[in-house]
Design a protein around this motif. Structure first.
Motif, PDB file in Angstrom:
ATOM      1  N   ASN A 152      29.307  26.336  40.074  1.00  0.00           N
ATOM      2  CA  ASN A 152      29.755  26.506  38.695  1.00  0.00           C
ATOM      3  C   ASN A 152      28.955  27.638  38.064  1.00  0.00           C
ATOM      4  OD1 ASN A 152      30.888  26.173  36.171  1.00  0.00           O
ATOM      5  ND2 ASN A 152      29.519  24.493  35.596  1.00  0.00           N
ATOM      6  N   ILE A 153      29.522  28.830  38.094  1.00  0.00           N
ATOM      7  CA  ILE A 153      28.836  30.012  37.590  1.00  0.00           C
ATOM      8  C   ILE A 153      29.008  30.090  36.076  1.00  0.00           C
ATOM      9  CG2 ILE A 153      28.682  32.525  37.680  1.00  0.00           C
ATOM     10  CD1 ILE A 153      27.827  31.209  40.233  1.00  0.00           C
ATOM     11  N   LYS A 154      27.921  30.366  35.369  1.00  0.00           N
ATOM     12  CA  LYS A 154      27.974  30.474  33.909  1.00  0.00           C
ATOM     13  C   LYS A 154      27.660  31.900  33.484  1.00  0.00           C
ATOM     14  CE  LYS A 154      26.652  25.666  33.014  1.00  0.00           C
ATOM     15  NZ  LYS A 154      25.682  24.762  32.338  1.00  0.00           N
ATOM     16  N   GLY A 155      28.276  32.292  32.374  1.00  0.00           N
ATOM     17  CA  GLY A 155      27.991  33.595  31.794  1.00  0.00           C
ATOM     18  C   GLY A 155      28.697  34.744  32.487  1.00  0.00           C
ATOM     19  N   GLU A 156      28.609  35.923  31.880  1.00  0.00           N
ATOM     20  CA  GLU A 156      29.183  37.116  32.487  1.00  0.00           C
ATOM     21  C   GLU A 156      28.373  37.526  33.711  1.00  0.00           C
ATOM     22  OE1 GLU A 156      29.463  40.170  29.573  1.00  0.00           O
ATOM     23  OE2 GLU A 156      31.074  39.203  28.460  1.00  0.00           O
ATOM     24  N   VAL A 157      29.053  38.121  34.665  1.00  0.00           N
ATOM     25  CA  VAL A 157      28.428  38.497  35.934  1.00  0.00           C
ATOM     26  C   VAL A 157      28.605  39.995  36.159  1.00  0.00           C
ATOM     27  CG1 VAL A 157      28.514  38.164  38.430  1.00  0.00           C
ATOM     28  CG2 VAL A 157      28.858  36.217  36.909  1.00  0.00           C
ATOM     29  N   ARG A 172      36.697  34.093  36.961  1.00  0.00           N
ATOM     30  CA  ARG A 172      37.530  34.916  37.848  1.00  0.00           C
ATOM     31  C   ARG A 172      36.727  35.522  38.986  1.00  0.00           C
ATOM     32  NH1 ARG A 172      39.553  36.929  32.736  1.00  0.00           N
ATOM     33  NH2 ARG A 172      38.347  38.834  33.031  1.00  0.00           N
ATOM     34  N   LEU A 173      35.457  35.216  39.073  1.00  0.00           N
ATOM     35  CA  LEU A 173      34.579  35.910  40.020  1.00  0.00           C
ATOM     36  C   LEU A 173      35.007  35.734  41.467  1.00  0.00           C
ATOM     37  CD1 LEU A 173      32.068  37.543  40.681  1.00  0.00           C
ATOM     38  CD2 LEU A 173      30.728  35.425  40.564  1.00  0.00           C
ATOM     39  N   VAL A 174      35.211  34.496  41.912  1.00  0.00           N
ATOM     40  CA  VAL A 174      35.547  34.254  43.321  1.00  0.00           C
ATOM     41  C   VAL A 174      36.876  34.902  43.668  1.00  0.00           C
ATOM     42  CG1 VAL A 174      36.083  32.486  45.031  1.00  0.00           C
ATOM     43  CG2 VAL A 174      34.161  32.156  43.477  1.00  0.00           C
ATOM     44  N   SER A 175      37.843  34.801  42.772  1.00  0.00           N
ATOM     45  CA  SER A 175      39.143  35.431  43.013  1.00  0.00           C
ATOM     46  C   SER A 175      39.000  36.944  43.154  1.00  0.00           C
ATOM     47  CB  SER A 175      40.095  35.102  41.861  1.00  0.00           C
ATOM     48  OG  SER A 175      41.321  35.772  42.018  1.00  0.00           O
ATOM     49  N   SER A 176      38.174  37.549  42.318  1.00  0.00           N
ATOM     50  CA  SER A 176      37.950  38.995  42.409  1.00  0.00           C
ATOM     51  C   SER A 176      37.241  39.368  43.702  1.00  0.00           C
ATOM     52  CB  SER A 176      37.138  39.479  41.203  1.00  0.00           C
ATOM     53  OG  SER A 176      37.927  39.452  40.027  1.00  0.00           O
ATOM     54  N   LEU A 177      36.304  38.528  44.137  1.00  0.00           N
ATOM     55  CA  LEU A 177      35.612  38.777  45.400  1.00  0.00           C
ATOM     56  C   LEU A 177      36.593  38.732  46.573  1.00  0.00           C
ATOM     57  CD1 LEU A 177      32.359  36.652  44.889  1.00  0.00           C
ATOM     58  CD2 LEU A 177      32.493  39.149  45.017  1.00  0.00           C
ATOM     59  N   GLN A 178      37.544  37.809  46.519  1.00  0.00           N
ATOM     60  CA  GLN A 178      38.532  37.687  47.596  1.00  0.00           C
ATOM     61  C   GLN A 178      39.432  38.922  47.656  1.00  0.00           C
ATOM     62  OE1 GLN A 178      40.161  33.941  46.305  1.00  0.00           O
ATOM     63  NE2 GLN A 178      38.889  32.753  47.729  1.00  0.00           N
ATOM     64  N   ILE A 179      39.829  39.417  46.502  1.00  0.00           N
ATOM     65  CA  ILE A 179      40.648  40.635  46.465  1.00  0.00           C
ATOM     66  C   ILE A 179      39.826  41.833  46.944  1.00  0.00           C
ATOM     67  CG2 ILE A 179      41.909  42.230  44.958  1.00  0.00           C
ATOM     68  CD1 ILE A 179      42.546  39.789  43.174  1.00  0.00           C
ATOM     69  N   ALA A 180      38.560  41.884  46.524  1.00  0.00           N
ATOM     70  CA  ALA A 180      37.688  42.978  46.967  1.00  0.00           C
ATOM     71  C   ALA A 180      37.519  42.970  48.482  1.00  0.00           C
ATOM     72  CB  ALA A 180      36.325  42.858  46.275  1.00  0.00           C
ATOM     73  N   LEU A 181      37.415  41.778  49.063  1.00  0.00           N
ATOM     74  CA  LEU A 181      37.275  41.662  50.515  1.00  0.00           C
ATOM     75  C   LEU A 181      38.480  42.268  51.231  1.00  0.00           C
ATOM     76  CD1 LEU A 181      35.760  40.548  53.000  1.00  0.00           C
ATOM     77  CD2 LEU A 181      36.923  38.364  52.614  1.00  0.00           C
ATOM     78  N   GLU A 182      39.671  42.044  50.715  1.00  0.00           N
ATOM     79  CA  GLU A 182      40.891  42.603  51.307  1.00  0.00           C
ATOM     80  C   GLU A 182      40.871  44.132  51.270  1.00  0.00           C
ATOM     81  OE1 GLU A 182      44.372  41.063  49.453  1.00  0.00           O
ATOM     82  OE2 GLU A 182      43.616  38.997  49.409  1.00  0.00           O
ATOM     83  N   ILE A 183      40.359  44.677  50.190  1.00  0.00           N
ATOM     84  CA  ILE A 183      40.455  46.123  49.974  1.00  0.00           C
ATOM     85  C   ILE A 183      39.257  46.889  50.537  1.00  0.00           C
ATOM     86  CG2 ILE A 183      40.502  47.898  48.162  1.00  0.00           C
ATOM     87  CD1 ILE A 183      42.265  45.924  46.567  1.00  0.00           C
ATOM     88  N   PHE A 184      38.062  46.338  50.391  1.00  0.00           N
ATOM     89  CA  PHE A 184      36.854  47.051  50.823  1.00  0.00           C
ATOM     90  C   PHE A 184      36.379  46.613  52.206  1.00  0.00           C
ATOM     91  CE2 PHE A 184      36.644  47.174  46.168  1.00  0.00           C
ATOM     92  CZ  PHE A 184      36.467  48.525  45.957  1.00  0.00           C
ATOM     93  N   GLY A 185      37.023  45.597  52.790  1.00  0.00           N
ATOM     94  CA  GLY A 185      36.484  45.027  54.010  1.00  0.00           C
ATOM     95  C   GLY A 185      35.260  44.198  53.660  1.00  0.00           C
TER      96      GLY A 185
END
Length: 293
Positions: free
Chosen positions: A229-234, A183-196
Motif C-alpha cells: 500500500n504505497i502512500k503519497g506521490e512517487v 497508478r504506480l504498479v500499472s505504470s510500471l507494467q506499461i513501462a516494462l512492455e516499452i522499455f524492457g
C-alpha cells in the motif's frame, strides 16, 4: 487573492529593504521543514505578499519560521487577476514571493505564466534556490546522473500512458517522472512492455521519516510493490541510456552465438548484457526460432 480580504493599498510597503522590488520564486522544503535556506526565510520575512499554491500547507512553514507576511493563493485560474495586482505591488516597491506546497516553484506547479509575463514586461524576477524532489531522487537512485530527462506527471489513462512512455523511449538517458501511488504498479507494467526490463527506481517520502528509494529492474519493482500500500506521490526513474536493440542487429548477434555453440540460455544472458533494455522473452523466442532454422 490576498488573505483576510486585504487590498493592495492596505499592505505595509515601508519594511526595511534588502532586496529589489519584484517577484521571487522561493524553493521550500519537500518534507522536512528544516530544509530551507537562510536566504529563503529572509526573503519570505521581507515579502509584502506571499503567493501560495495552498495556503493551509504554506501556513505550516510560515508559522514554523515566525513569518507574518500577508499571503494569498495563486494558481492558473486566477492568473489574470493576480498578474495585474502583482504589477501594482511591484511598481509600488513591494516584494512578492511565490512558493509551492513543496520544492521548487514552476516544476510541475503553477507559476510559469506569472514569471514569464512579469519578465516580459520588464519587472524584476529572481529565484531563491533550494530543495527539488526530482534532483534528490536522481542523486540517491544510483542510476546514471550525467544527463537526464524530466517528463513531469504521467498521464491518467492507460492509452495515454502507453503513448507517453513510447515517446519517451526515444530519449536515451535517465528518465524521471511523477506518478500517483494508485497508478504506480500499472505504470510500471506499461513501462516494462516499452522499455524492457530496464533498471529503474522509485523514490517516495523524501526527507521524511519513512523515506524510501528502491532501485531494481522494472519487473522486480512490480513484484515488490504489487502487494504494498504505497502512500503519497512517487518519483519514478528509468534508465534508458542504452538504445533498444533492433531486430536485425539482434538476429546477427544470435546467429553468431549459435555458430559458437552457445545454448539458448547463454545467448539470452549475453544479449541482455549487451542490450540491457532488451526483452528477455523476445530474445528467448527469437533464439529458438533461429536455432530451429
Amino acid at each position: 487573492m490576498i488573505n483576510n480580504n486585504d487590498q493592495v493599498h492596505g499592505l505595509n510597503t515601508n519594511k526595511t529593504r534588502q532586496y529589489e522590488a519584484g517577484l521571487y520564486l522561493i524553493s521550500t522544503p519537500i518534507g522536512n521543514l528544516q530544509d530551507i535556506t537562510f536566504r529563503a526565510v529572509e526573503v519570505l520575512a521581507q515579502s509584502d505578499l506571499i503567493l501560495c499554491e495552498n495556503t493551509q500547507e504554506s501556513q505550516k512553514l510560515l508559522s514554523r519560521y515566525n513569518i507574518h507576511s500577508k499571503y494569498g493563493t495563486y494558481n492558473d485560474y486566477n492568473h489574470k487577476i493576480a498578474l495585474n495586482q502583482i504589477k501594482q505591488l511591484i511598481a509600488a516597491g513591494c516584494i512578492v514571493s511565490l512558493i509551492s506546497d513543496a520544492g521548487t516553484p514552476l516544476i510541475s506547479d503553477p507559476g510559469y505564466k506569472l514569471a514569464r509575463d512579469l519578465k516580459q514586461e520588464g519587472y524584476h524576477v529572481d529565484a531563491i534556490p533550494g530543495p527539488c524532489s526530482l534532483i534528490m531522487a536522481l542523486s540517491l537512485c544510483t542510476l546514471p546522473t550525467d544527463s537526464f530527462y524530466f517528463g513531469g506527471f504521467i498521464p491518467k489513462t492507460e492509452q495515454a500512458r502507453r503513448n507517453f512512455f513510447q515517446k519517451a523511449s526515444g530519449i536515451h538517458t535517465t528518465l524521471i517522472f511523477f506518478e500517483r501511488q494508485n497508478r504506480l504498479v500499472s505504470s510500471l507494467q506499461i513501462a516494462l512492455e516499452i522499455f524492457g526490463d530496464a533498471q529503474a527506481a522509485i523514490a517516495r517520502e523524501l526527507t521524511k521519516l519513512h523515506q524510501e528509494i528502491l532501485t531494481e529492474s522494472l519487473s522486480s519493482l512490480i513484484n515488490t510493490l504489487s502487494t504494498r500500500n504505497i502512500k503519497g506521490e512517487v518519483i519514478l526513474l528509468i534508465s534508458n541510456a542504452t538504445p533498444i536493440v533492433k531486430e536485425d542487429e539482434m538476429d546477427e548477434l544470435i546467429i553468431e552465438m549459435l555458430a559458437n555453440k552457445m545454448s539458448v540460455k547463454e545467448i539470452v544472458s549475453s544479449v541482455l548484457n549487451i542490450y540491457p533494455n532488451g526483452k528477455k522473452n523476445q530474445i528467448y523466442r527469437r533464439a529458438n526460432e533461429l536455432k530451429n532454422q
